[in-house]
Design a protein around this motif. Sequence first.
Motif, PDB file in Angstrom:
ATOM      1  N   ASN A 112       0.835  -1.200   0.000  1.00 51.72           N
ATOM      2  CA  ASN A 112       0.000   0.000   0.000  1.00 51.72           C
ATOM      3  C   ASN A 112       0.871   1.252   0.000  1.00 51.72           C
ATOM      4  N   GLU A 113       1.943   1.265   0.801  1.00 52.02           N
ATOM      5  CA  GLU A 113       2.859   2.414   0.834  1.00 52.02           C
ATOM      6  C   GLU A 113       3.528   2.593  -0.528  1.00 52.02           C
ATOM      7  N   ASN A 114       3.953   1.477  -1.110  1.00 50.71           N
ATOM      8  CA  ASN A 114       4.578   1.548  -2.430  1.00 50.71           C
ATOM      9  C   ASN A 114       3.585   2.062  -3.474  1.00 50.71           C
ATOM     10  N   LEU A 115       2.358   1.590  -3.359  1.00 47.98           N
ATOM     11  CA  LEU A 115       1.320   2.026  -4.289  1.00 47.98           C
ATOM     12  C   LEU A 115       1.056   3.524  -4.128  1.00 47.98           C
ATOM     13  N   GLU A 116       1.003   4.004  -2.883  1.00 50.86           N
ATOM     14  CA  GLU A 116       0.792   5.435  -2.636  1.00 50.86           C
ATOM     15  C   GLU A 116       1.954   6.257  -3.199  1.00 50.86           C
ATOM     16  N   ASN A 143       3.899   5.353  -5.699  1.00 52.11           N
ATOM     17  CA  ASN A 143       3.776   5.307  -7.159  1.00 52.11           C
ATOM     18  C   ASN A 143       2.698   6.275  -7.661  1.00 52.11           C
ATOM     19  N   ILE A 144       1.568   6.291  -6.950  1.00 52.21           N
ATOM     20  CA  ILE A 144       0.469   7.202  -7.324  1.00 52.21           C
ATOM     21  C   ILE A 144       0.929   8.650  -7.182  1.00 52.21           C
ATOM     22  N   GLN A 145       1.635   8.946  -6.088  1.00 54.67           N
ATOM     23  CA  GLN A 145       2.145  10.297  -5.874  1.00 54.67           C
ATOM     24  C   GLN A 145       3.125  10.673  -6.990  1.00 54.67           C
ATOM     25  N   GLY A 146       3.995   9.764  -7.348  1.00 58.32           N
ATOM     26  CA  GLY A 146       4.937  10.017  -8.441  1.00 58.32           C
ATOM     27  C   GLY A 146       4.214  10.238  -9.764  1.00 58.32           C
ATOM     28  N   LEU A 147       3.214   9.419 -10.022  1.00 58.12           N
ATOM     29  CA  LEU A 147       2.437   9.579 -11.250  1.00 58.12           C
ATOM     30  C   LEU A 147       1.704  10.925 -11.271  1.00 58.12           C
ATOM     31  N   ASN A 148       1.160  11.293 -10.108  1.00 56.03           N
ATOM     32  CA  ASN A 148       0.477  12.590 -10.007  1.00 56.03           C
ATOM     33  C   ASN A 148       1.444  13.739 -10.262  1.00 56.03           C
ATOM     34  N   GLU A 149       2.646  13.637  -9.690  1.00 56.05           N
ATOM     35  CA  GLU A 149       3.645  14.691  -9.910  1.00 56.05           C
ATOM     36  C   GLU A 149       4.034  14.770 -11.385  1.00 56.05           C
ATOM     37  N   ASN A 150       4.249  13.600 -11.995  1.00 55.05           N
ATOM     38  CA  ASN A 150       4.586  13.581 -13.425  1.00 55.05           C
ATOM     39  C   ASN A 150       3.453  14.160 -14.268  1.00 55.05           C
ATOM     40  N   LEU A 151       2.230  13.795 -13.895  1.00 52.48           N
ATOM     41  CA  LEU A 151       1.075  14.310 -14.629  1.00 52.48           C
ATOM     42  C   LEU A 151       0.986  15.829 -14.494  1.00 52.48           C
TER      43      LEU A 151
END
Length: 110
Positions: A12-16, A18-26
């Motif tokens: 779950n932490e890794n997923l969060e 990854n999601i945070q990284g994807l959001n930043e990239n987006l």
Amino acid sequence: LEKNIQELKSDNENLEKNIQGLNENLEKNIQGLNENLKKYIEELNNNLQQNIEKLNDNLQQKIQEIKDDNANLQQNVQELKNDMAEIKKSNFWKLREQYLKFKQLFINNK
């Protein structure tokens, strides 16, 4: 069970992350697209303004040419009027001269 729970928490932490990284990239991509779009719109506006200025310059030049042509035509018309007046005067005096000659001939023939 605890081990599975711990793995799920870790996943779950890794997923969060990854999601945070994807959001930043987006967000970065969106910001980059917005900046590129703004630059593109500014460039289009500049090109459009330059084209409008060129068209206005050409239009002003054509208007001036038409004004010059019109002035030349008016001058030509005035010259033609003057020439016509001179021709009329000349014809009048020629006719008068012929009249006087015929009058003299008529008197002499009596």
